[in-house]
Design an enzyme around this catalytic site. Structure first.
Site, PDB file in Angstrom:
ATOM      1  N   PRO A  24     -23.808 -21.869  17.346  1.00  0.00           N
ATOM      2  CA  PRO A  24     -24.360 -23.076  17.961  1.00  0.00           C
ATOM      3  C   PRO A  24     -23.655 -24.292  17.365  1.00  0.00           C
ATOM      4  O   PRO A  24     -23.526 -24.391  16.142  1.00  0.00           O
ATOM      5  CB  PRO A  24     -25.835 -23.050  17.534  1.00  0.00           C
ATOM      6  CG  PRO A  24     -25.856 -22.264  16.261  1.00  0.00           C
ATOM      7  CD  PRO A  24     -24.717 -21.280  16.348  1.00  0.00           C
ATOM      8  N   MET A  25     -23.171 -25.188  18.220  1.00  0.00           N
ATOM      9  CA  MET A  25     -22.537 -26.402  17.699  1.00  0.00           C
ATOM     10  C   MET A  25     -22.965 -27.591  18.545  1.00  0.00           C
ATOM     11  O   MET A  25     -22.693 -27.635  19.754  1.00  0.00           O
ATOM     12  CB  MET A  25     -21.006 -26.266  17.705  1.00  0.00           C
ATOM     13  CG  MET A  25     -20.493 -25.343  16.609  1.00  0.00           C
ATOM     14  SD  MET A  25     -18.694 -25.290  16.533  1.00  0.00           S
ATOM     15  CE  MET A  25     -18.326 -24.232  17.910  1.00  0.00           C
ATOM     16  N   ALA A  26     -23.631 -28.543  17.883  1.00  0.00           N
ATOM     17  CA  ALA A  26     -24.064 -29.754  18.567  1.00  0.00           C
ATOM     18  C   ALA A  26     -22.839 -30.483  19.108  1.00  0.00           C
ATOM     19  O   ALA A  26     -21.825 -30.602  18.425  1.00  0.00           O
ATOM     20  CB  ALA A  26     -24.828 -30.648  17.596  1.00  0.00           C
ATOM     21  N   GLN A  78     -31.502 -22.652  20.428  1.00  0.00           N
ATOM     22  CA  GLN A  78     -31.902 -23.042  19.068  1.00  0.00           C
ATOM     23  C   GLN A  78     -32.736 -24.317  19.102  1.00  0.00           C
ATOM     24  O   GLN A  78     -32.393 -25.263  19.808  1.00  0.00           O
ATOM     25  CB  GLN A  78     -30.666 -23.281  18.198  1.00  0.00           C
ATOM     26  CG  GLN A  78     -31.029 -23.512  16.738  1.00  0.00           C
ATOM     27  CD  GLN A  78     -29.839 -23.888  15.875  1.00  0.00           C
ATOM     28  OE1 GLN A  78     -29.274 -24.974  16.024  1.00  0.00           O
ATOM     29  NE2 GLN A  78     -29.453 -23.002  14.991  1.00  0.00           N
ATOM     30  N   CYS A 108     -29.250 -27.550   9.380  1.00  0.00           N
ATOM     31  CA  CYS A 108     -28.564 -28.803   9.697  1.00  0.00           C
ATOM     32  C   CYS A 108     -28.622 -29.764   8.509  1.00  0.00           C
ATOM     33  O   CYS A 108     -29.692 -30.091   8.014  1.00  0.00           O
ATOM     34  CB  CYS A 108     -29.169 -29.455  10.933  1.00  0.00           C
ATOM     35  SG  CYS A 108     -28.306 -30.971  11.363  1.00  0.00           S
ATOM     36  N   ASP A 210     -16.213 -19.825   8.222  1.00  0.00           N
ATOM     37  CA  ASP A 210     -14.806 -19.551   7.945  1.00  0.00           C
ATOM     38  C   ASP A 210     -14.298 -18.229   8.518  1.00  0.00           C
ATOM     39  O   ASP A 210     -13.358 -17.635   7.968  1.00  0.00           O
ATOM     40  CB  ASP A 210     -14.535 -19.598   6.423  1.00  0.00           C
ATOM     41  CG  ASP A 210     -14.992 -20.901   5.785  1.00  0.00           C
ATOM     42  OD1 ASP A 210     -15.129 -21.902   6.523  1.00  0.00           O
ATOM     43  OD2 ASP A 210     -15.231 -20.921   4.565  1.00  0.00           O
ATOM     44  N   GLY A 232     -17.468 -20.415  14.802  1.00  0.00           N
ATOM     45  CA  GLY A 232     -17.752 -21.760  15.274  1.00  0.00           C
ATOM     46  C   GLY A 232     -16.474 -22.522  15.534  1.00  0.00           C
ATOM     47  O   GLY A 232     -15.875 -22.432  16.610  1.00  0.00           O
ATOM     48  N   ARG A 233     -16.005 -23.252  14.506  1.00  0.00           N
ATOM     49  CA  ARG A 233     -14.865 -24.139  14.703  1.00  0.00           C
ATOM     50  C   ARG A 233     -13.629 -23.409  15.210  1.00  0.00           C
ATOM     51  O   ARG A 233     -12.837 -23.972  15.963  1.00  0.00           O
ATOM     52  CB  ARG A 233     -14.573 -24.891  13.401  1.00  0.00           C
ATOM     53  CG  ARG A 233     -15.639 -25.932  13.092  1.00  0.00           C
ATOM     54  CD  ARG A 233     -15.565 -26.417  11.672  1.00  0.00           C
ATOM     55  NE  ARG A 233     -15.869 -25.338  10.726  1.00  0.00           N
ATOM     56  CZ  ARG A 233     -15.751 -25.412   9.420  1.00  0.00           C
ATOM     57  NH1 ARG A 233     -15.317 -26.527   8.872  1.00  0.00           N
ATOM     58  NH2 ARG A 233     -16.063 -24.387   8.650  1.00  0.00           N
TER      59      ARG A 233
HETATM   60  C1  FMN Z   1     -19.493 -29.778  15.416  1.00  0.00           C
HETATM   61  C2  FMN Z   1     -20.461 -28.807  14.804  1.00  0.00           C
HETATM   62  C3  FMN Z   1     -21.765 -28.783  15.249  1.00  0.00           C
HETATM   63  C4  FMN Z   1     -22.681 -27.857  14.723  1.00  0.00           C
HETATM   64  N1  FMN Z   1     -23.948 -27.814  15.226  1.00  0.00           N
HETATM   65  C5  FMN Z   1     -24.803 -26.850  14.803  1.00  0.00           C
HETATM   66  C6  FMN Z   1     -26.088 -26.684  15.415  1.00  0.00           C
HETATM   67  O1  FMN Z   1     -26.455 -27.386  16.372  1.00  0.00           O
HETATM   68  N2  FMN Z   1     -26.889 -25.702  14.923  1.00  0.00           N
HETATM   69  C7  FMN Z   1     -26.513 -24.889  13.878  1.00  0.00           C
HETATM   70  O2  FMN Z   1     -27.280 -24.016  13.461  1.00  0.00           O
HETATM   71  N3  FMN Z   1     -25.299 -25.017  13.305  1.00  0.00           N
HETATM   72  C8  FMN Z   1     -24.432 -25.946  13.758  1.00  0.00           C
HETATM   73  N4  FMN Z   1     -23.177 -26.028  13.209  1.00  0.00           N
HETATM   74  C9  FMN Z   1     -22.771 -25.051  12.184  1.00  0.00           C
HETATM   75  C10 FMN Z   1     -22.070 -23.843  12.829  1.00  0.00           C
HETATM   76  O3  FMN Z   1     -22.951 -23.138  13.660  1.00  0.00           O
HETATM   77  C11 FMN Z   1     -21.492 -22.881  11.763  1.00  0.00           C
HETATM   78  O4  FMN Z   1     -22.534 -22.331  10.999  1.00  0.00           O
HETATM   79  C12 FMN Z   1     -20.512 -23.589  10.826  1.00  0.00           C
HETATM   80  O5  FMN Z   1     -19.622 -24.413  11.550  1.00  0.00           O
HETATM   81  C13 FMN Z   1     -19.691 -22.594  10.004  1.00  0.00           C
HETATM   82  O6  FMN Z   1     -18.958 -21.745  10.825  1.00  0.00           O
HETATM   83  P1  FMN Z   1     -17.369 -21.958  11.166  1.00  0.00           P
HETATM   84  O7  FMN Z   1     -16.637 -21.997   9.869  1.00  0.00           O
HETATM   85  O8  FMN Z   1     -17.044 -20.737  12.004  1.00  0.00           O
HETATM   86  O9  FMN Z   1     -17.241 -23.237  11.923  1.00  0.00           O
HETATM   87  C14 FMN Z   1     -22.277 -26.950  13.705  1.00  0.00           C
HETATM   88  C15 FMN Z   1     -20.953 -27.000  13.258  1.00  0.00           C
HETATM   89  C16 FMN Z   1     -20.041 -27.894  13.794  1.00  0.00           C
HETATM   90  C17 FMN Z   1     -18.636 -27.888  13.292  1.00  0.00           C
END
Ligand code: FMN
Length: 354
Positions: A24-26, A78, A108, A210, A232-233
């Site tokens: 999930p990413m806002a 979520q 968050c 990561d 995510g990213r």
């Molecule tokens: C732009 C952005 C928005 C995010 N929004 C949420 C969110 O709405 N809810 C949530 O649980 N995590 C959110 N996250 C965290 C990601 O779900 C994830 O746990 C975190 O980025 C680590 O994973 P990654 O290294 O694959 O990016 C967000 C991360 C990013 C970068």
């Protein structure tokens, strides 16, 4: 050790067909992003966090987050908030919207959210966190899942105390992003904590943080015993990374494929958010898609300057004419928009939202 990412697993009676979960990413996880994630191999997709207060007030924009497409299942929506009764009501709305899971955000780190007592701050108030999960689990038949960070402060191991308590309160699965809230996105996700959490609970655990390659995904699954990995990213403007992680198909997409995916993404997002909101929202995606040496830098800058998403689509077709066939094929596979929302469950006002 080789781990098969095409294996299915379960959160109670919800089958997740692959071990890859789209984060999930806002500001990112719109329906087009989730749909694309499913097509490229994610077994589970998730909405961005939705405010339970916004749902309670029937805020039109917030209700728009409850749109569920027929091709998105299994899907988690979520929610975040700090009041158990409101969170229970939000869970009911999520269930009524047709989601398979309702996920709670205890991770968050953003001040706007934490100052209201929601998100990661709840890790320091485990009694309240448990009351929230309990109230939600009592309110709905679908599984309630939780996403959390390691704790609020650097080096914290709070997740290992709170995690099992959340499971006892009714959480059917936990996703751990093992950074502290204070860290935001700096440093590294410490998946040795994920392994410890897996040992402590008898529900599936998903490892977030990561995961950007197949080798990393396999290593984290093998060393932690997690049921799934979350990306995510790494998936921003790069659905091909998901395919590489799930199947090991590492070939780089052609320019036509990149343009086609971006065009479809633009069109679907305009339909979802309306043109005005979509045009600002989409700008960051142009860089994400067209970077990585796929298109020359000035081209990316040119797109960001263009007035409307329509102009961007026209420019992309001009740069990659053969993208048209791919877009046509992808659009033919989309479900009928009429099937997208359970019409009798939603307040009428949300249909206007594009
Ligand atoms: C732009 C952005 C928005 C995010 N929004 C949420 C969110 O709405 N809810 C949530 O649980 N995590 C959110 N996250 C965290 C990601 O779900 C994830 O746990 C975190 O980025 C680590 O994973 P990654 O290294 O694959 O990016 C967000 C991360 C990013 C970068």
């Amino acid at each position: 050790m080789q781990v098969n990412l095409r294996e299915s697993w379960w959160i109670r009676d919800v089958e997740i067909p692959t071990r890859l979960v789209l984060a999930p990413m806002a500001g990112v996880s719109v329906q087009a992003f989730r749909r694309q994630g499913r097509r490229f191999g994610a077994g589970l997709v998730c909405s961005e966090m939705v405010s339970c207060a916004g749902l309670e007030h029937h805020n039109e924009r917030t209700l728009g987050y409850l749109r569920v497409g027929g091709d998105e299942h299994p899907l988690a929506i979520q929610v975040f908030g700090s009041d158990p009764a409101l969170m229970a009501e939000a869970a009911r709305m999520v269930e009524a919207a047709g989601a398979d899971l309702v996920d709670v955000n205890f991770g968050c780190p953003v001040r706007k959210v934490t100052k209201t007592g929601a998100g990661a701050t709840l890790l320091d108030d485990p009694d309240r966190a448990c009351r929230i999960v309990e109230a939600m689990a009592e309110a709905v038949a679908i599984p309630v899942t939780v996403k959390l960070r390691r704790g609020c402060d650097d080096g914290s191991r709070t997740c290992l105390d709170v995690g099992p308590r959340l499971v006892a309160a009714g959480a059917a699965s936990l996703t751990l992003h093992p950074r502290s809230a204070k860290q935001m996105y700096t440093g590294e996700a410490d998946h040795s904590l994920t392994a410890e959490l897996v040992d402590l609970v008898d529900v599936p655990v998903v490892a977030s943080g990561d995961i950007t390659s197949r080798a990393r995904a396999q290593a984290v699954l093998a060393t932690t015993g997690a049921a799934g990995v979350m990306v995510g990213r790494g998936a921003q403007g790069n659905p091909w990374a998901l395919r590489e992680i799930v199947d090991g198909e590492g070939s780089q997409p052609s320019r036509e494929e990149v343009a086609a995916e971006l065009i479809l993404f633009i069109r679907e997002t305009v339909r979802e958010l309306g043109e005005r909101r979509a045009s600002g929202f989409l700008k960051k995606f142009y860089g994400w898609y067209l970077g990585r040496g796929r298109f020359p830098r000035p081209f990316k800058q040119e797109l960001v300057q263009l007035e409307s998403p329509d102009d961007v689509v026209t420019r992309l077709f001009a740069a990659a004419p053969r993208a048209a066939e791919i877009v046509e094929r992808l659009e033919a596979e989309l479900p009928d928009p009429e099937d997208e929302i359970l019409l009798d469950q939603m307040p009428i006002s949300i249909y206007g939202g594009g």
